[in-house]
Design a protein around this motif. Structure first.
Motif, mmCIF file in Angstrom:
data_model
loop_
_atom_site.group_PDB
_atom_site.id
_atom_site.type_symbol
_atom_site.label_atom_id
_atom_site.label_comp_id
_atom_site.label_asym_id
_atom_site.label_seq_id
_atom_site.Cartn_x
_atom_site.Cartn_y
_atom_site.Cartn_z
ATOM 1 N N SER A 504 0.831 -1.196 0.000
ATOM 2 C CA SER A 504 0.000 0.000 0.000
ATOM 3 C C SER A 504 0.870 1.252 0.000
ATOM 4 O O SER A 504 1.854 1.342 0.737
ATOM 5 N N GLY A 505 0.500 2.205 -0.853
ATOM 6 C CA GLY A 505 1.223 3.465 -0.917
ATOM 7 C C GLY A 505 2.395 3.476 -1.845
ATOM 8 O O GLY A 505 3.120 4.480 -1.920
ATOM 9 N N THR A 506 2.633 2.410 -2.606
ATOM 10 C CA THR A 506 3.796 2.363 -3.497
ATOM 11 C C THR A 506 3.526 2.992 -4.862
ATOM 12 O O THR A 506 4.401 2.971 -5.728
ATOM 13 N N PHE A 624 8.981 -1.475 -2.654
ATOM 14 C CA PHE A 624 8.995 -0.458 -1.602
ATOM 15 C C PHE A 624 10.182 0.458 -1.869
ATOM 16 O O PHE A 624 11.290 -0.001 -2.169
ATOM 17 N N PRO A 625 10.009 1.766 -1.793
ATOM 18 C CA PRO A 625 11.099 2.685 -2.180
ATOM 19 C C PRO A 625 12.291 2.586 -1.224
ATOM 20 O O PRO A 625 12.127 2.479 -0.001
ATOM 21 N N ALA A 632 13.682 11.362 -3.136
ATOM 22 C CA ALA A 632 13.065 11.960 -4.328
ATOM 23 C C ALA A 632 11.574 12.217 -4.095
ATOM 24 O O ALA A 632 11.025 13.230 -4.545
ATOM 25 N N LEU A 633 10.928 11.326 -3.363
ATOM 26 C CA LEU A 633 9.502 11.515 -3.071
ATOM 27 C C LEU A 633 9.277 12.708 -2.140
ATOM 28 O O LEU A 633 8.332 13.483 -2.318
ATOM 29 N N GLU A 657 11.127 4.839 7.072
ATOM 30 C CA GLU A 657 10.852 3.962 5.928
ATOM 31 C C GLU A 657 9.359 4.062 5.582
ATOM 32 O O GLU A 657 8.534 3.293 6.072
ATOM 33 N N LEU A 658 9.075 5.038 4.756
ATOM 34 C CA LEU A 658 7.693 5.316 4.362
ATOM 35 C C LEU A 658 7.527 5.113 2.860
ATOM 36 O O LEU A 658 8.427 5.420 2.065
#
Length: 707
Positions: A504-506, A624-625, A632-633, A657-658
């Motif tokens: 979720s959120g990727t 996952f980033p 960068a995000l 780690e988000l």
């Protein structure tokens, strides 16, 4: 109209040419003047009326009774006959109008009216409707008072009732020289005989004895025979202009030529099943143009089928019905009763043999492929020279004159945004094209109009390249699967299917929006709450509505959290398992024939049935980033936010780690904190936002109270 022979009309100026006199330069002198041809026929009818009046007066003992017919005196009748004779060149009415009908219902020799004049629409109508000479003579006798009012008093005299100034059945048969007792002649006036069945003549007053019933000719027919091509008043608001055909692509042009050859050979009934709305009308427009024919287009005939068929018959046009009602059987059976009229039908539903007593020619309408670039270029002209038109319109499959309407809308947008001379861009074309797509999906989906682009994605090169390939497949599927014959066959559609898998959120939903934006399409997110139903079979029905509408709409369909409907089939241990497996089996079959663009997202790829993944074009894994991507995000999220100088997001990217969605939420929290105090976003605001995201996830906040 009063006509040039009415007693009450003013005397013409001697210098004014007589419209019936050849060589005078009058308007009716034209070789194809319908009014002059009809007046020539009426000249012959006058001779027969004169003879019948003389016959009745000679043997009628009440001819001198001043109350006869209440009342028309013998002197008045003589005056009318004298006036008629004075209006001819030689003092007598043109033609004898002997009408040598044999009583068989066909007639022989010259029918009332004599030889056919140039531009004689009645003769052409008789040929198209297969009317006999007796039919033509009766029709002429019935319409005479509507063209020349001087027939009215004489018809009243012959009917023995001056109030009955129209032809009756008995009077018409007398004028045609046919015995009133002839069964064959009387049959020509029955409801199923051509005159009544084709809407050319009405036998009114059914309560009267047959011979005294009035004959009425529709005003539309009288106007047509005089040269008036204005459609029937009952059809106002129902007729629509036939669209001018746009250039066809390589697949549609041969189809149009074959259909044109069929139409040239004679009346035909054709049913085109169309994939997209307007495809059938576009094919008919091209075929009619190739056959040098005209079409009479009516989308909703309703209760005016008789008027439509009569209009098509009078004008010699093909009747085009581009949309059928929900229950088309009665309409189609009524149309089938007119074998002399070409009827062209179109509808997205498959043909049902119960609709017609005899099957029409059933064909598949060719759709526009690769966006119909040739049609777009013809509609836009030189305005499309400033950009790559083929790439801009490739995702769209607009049919009919939707391309022309979208072109007008695109020009209007360009003029609104850039002034009268504002340049037309690909963005204008895409926006206009999107508005031409149907919006029936919104009952079960949520529409998103994309406002993002590739620059909004922060992904590794692998997934990013797969997303670009997905857009590429959507643009060129017709060429690869159709022209290059790489379709798997088996009735499979040319849809583009992709699965986005990741935590979720990727960025799965955002990526779907970016793909839709790149294609210039709207994104429709399926609302699973409005699809899944506890009652058996209802879920499949809801999904079928969505897929059917998506097939007809230029859009991207997104099944977010697709596990709910695309999950793995399980061993059947009860009724619930059996019906759940039936839903999955239905979806597997429906995806095979899907023609649109559908994307599925899931947080766990293992939850998706392997049979679904085999049918997918691409499976994109969203990782996952890592720390670099997280930095960068953060920077992308802060790009448009007023921030304090010297903010460094590197520690946040390293320590928290988000995923991308959580980072965006943290930036939003920081922005609200800054807006609340009327200042700029600071490092402390960002830290607070990141900590809140950790707490929401139930995770231990790193460096609590130290950073």
């Amino acid at each position: 109209m009063s006509g040039p022979y009415a007693r009450t009309a003013p005397q013409p100026d001697p210098r004014t040419p007589d419209p019936r006199t050849p060589g005078t330069g009058a308007p009716h002198e034209a070789a194809d003047d319908p009014a002059r041809a009809l007046l020539a026929r009426l000249d012959g009818l006058r001779g027969r009326v004169s003879a019948l009046v003389e016959q009745r007066a000679a043997g009628d003992p009440t001819a001198d009774d001043p109350l006869r017919g209440l009342y028309l005196s013998e002197e008045a009748v003589r005056h009318l006959l004298t006036t008629w004779g004075a209006l001819t060149d030689d003092g007598t009415a043109h033609g004898t109008g002997t009408g040598t009908g044999t009583g068989t219902g066909t007639g022989t020799g010259r029918a009332v009216g004599g030889e056919h004049a140039p531009g004689d629409r009645l003769a052409r109508l008789a040929g198209r409707a297969d009317l006999t000479p007796l039919d033509v003579a009766v029709l002429l006798a019935a319409l005479a008072p509507d063209v020349d009012r001087t027939f009215e008093p004489l018809y009243g005299y012959l009917n023995d009732d001056v109030s009955r100034r129209r032809a009756t059945v008995g009077l018409a048969l007398d004028l045609c020289g046919v015995p009133a007792q002839s069964a064959a002649a009387r049959a020509r006036l029955h409801a199923r005989a051509p005159l009544a069945a084709l809407g050319l003549l009405e036998v009114a007053e059914p309560e009267r004895p047959f011979l005294t019933r009035s004959l009425r000719v529709p005003d539309r027919l009288t106007g047509h025979l005089l040269g008036d091509d204005t459609p029937d008043a009952a059809l106002i608001g129902l007729l629509r202009p036939m669209p001018a055909p746009l250039p066809a692509d390589a697949a549609a042009e041969p189809f149009a030529l074959r259909l044109a050859a069929l139409l040239e050979s004679g009346p035909a009934t054709v049913y085109l099943r169309e994939q997209r709305e307007g495809d059938g009308l576009a094919a008919y427009a091209a075929a009619l143009r190739a056959a040098d024919l005209e079409g009479l287009c009516c989308a909703e005939p309703g209760g005016h089928v008789a008027e439509l068929l009569r209009e098509a018959r009078l004008s010699g046009r093909a009747l085009v019905v581009p949309e059928l009602p929900e229950a088309p059987g009665p309409l189609l059976r009524a149309l089938a009763a007119a074998p002399d009229v070409t009827v062209l039908l179109a509808d997205p539903r498959p043909y049902d043999p119960h609709w017609f007593p005899e099957d029409p020619l059933v064909l598949e309408a060719p759709g526009r492929r690769d966006g119909g670039t040739a049609a777009w270029r013809a509609a836009l002209g030189g305005d499309a020279d400033g950009f790559d038109l083929a790439a801009a319109v490739a995702p769209y499959r607009l049919g009919g004159d939707r391309v022309r309407r979208a072109a007008r809308a695109a020009r209007a947008l360009a003029a609104f945004e850039g002034g009268p001379d504002g340049p037309l861009t690909a963005a204008h074309v895409r926006r206009a094209a999107r508005r031409q797509s149907a919006s029936g999906l919104e009952s079960h989906t949520r529409r998103i109009r994309p406002a993002v682009d590739w620059g909004d994605l922060v992904l590794p090169e692998g997934p990013l390249g797969q997303l670009r390939e997905l857009a590429l497949r959507a643009r060129h599927r017709d060429r690869v699967l159709g022209d290059w014959r790489l379709s798997a066959g088996g009735g499979r559609g040319r849809g583009v299917l992709g699965l986005f898998a990741g935590e979720s959120g990727t960025g799965k939903t955002l990526s779907a929006e970016v793909v839709a934006a790149d294609l210039g399409l709207d994104l429709y997110v399926v609302q699973l709450s409005s699809v899944v139903d506890k009652y058996v079979g209802e879920t499949e029905k809801n999904l079928e509505r969505i897929f059917t509408e998506a097939d007809r709409t230029d859009a991207v369909l997104l099944f977010d959290e697709a596990d709910a409907v695309f999950g793995k089939r399980s061993e059947v241990k009860g009724a619930h398992d059996r019906y759940a497996n039936m839903e999955s089996s239905y979806l597997l079959q429906r995806l095979e024939s899907f023609e649109g663009i559908a994307l599925l997202t899931t947080n766990l790829r293992a939850n998706i049935d392997e049979a679904f993944t085999r049918r997918l074009d691409l499976v994109v894994d969203f990782p996952f980033p890592d720390a670099g991507q997280r930095l960068a995000l953060w920077r992308h999220g802060l790009a448009h936010v007023p921030s304090a100088d010297g903010i460094d997001a590197a520690p946040l990217a390293r320590d928290f780690e988000l995923a991308g969605g959580s980072i965006r939420s943290a930036v939003v929290t920081a922005a609200y904190l800054a807006a609340g105090r009327g200042g700029e976003v600071t490092a402390d605001d960002l830290l607070e936002g990141a900590r809140r995201e950790y707490r929401k996830a139930g995770r231990l906040v790193p460096g609590e109270g130290r950073w």
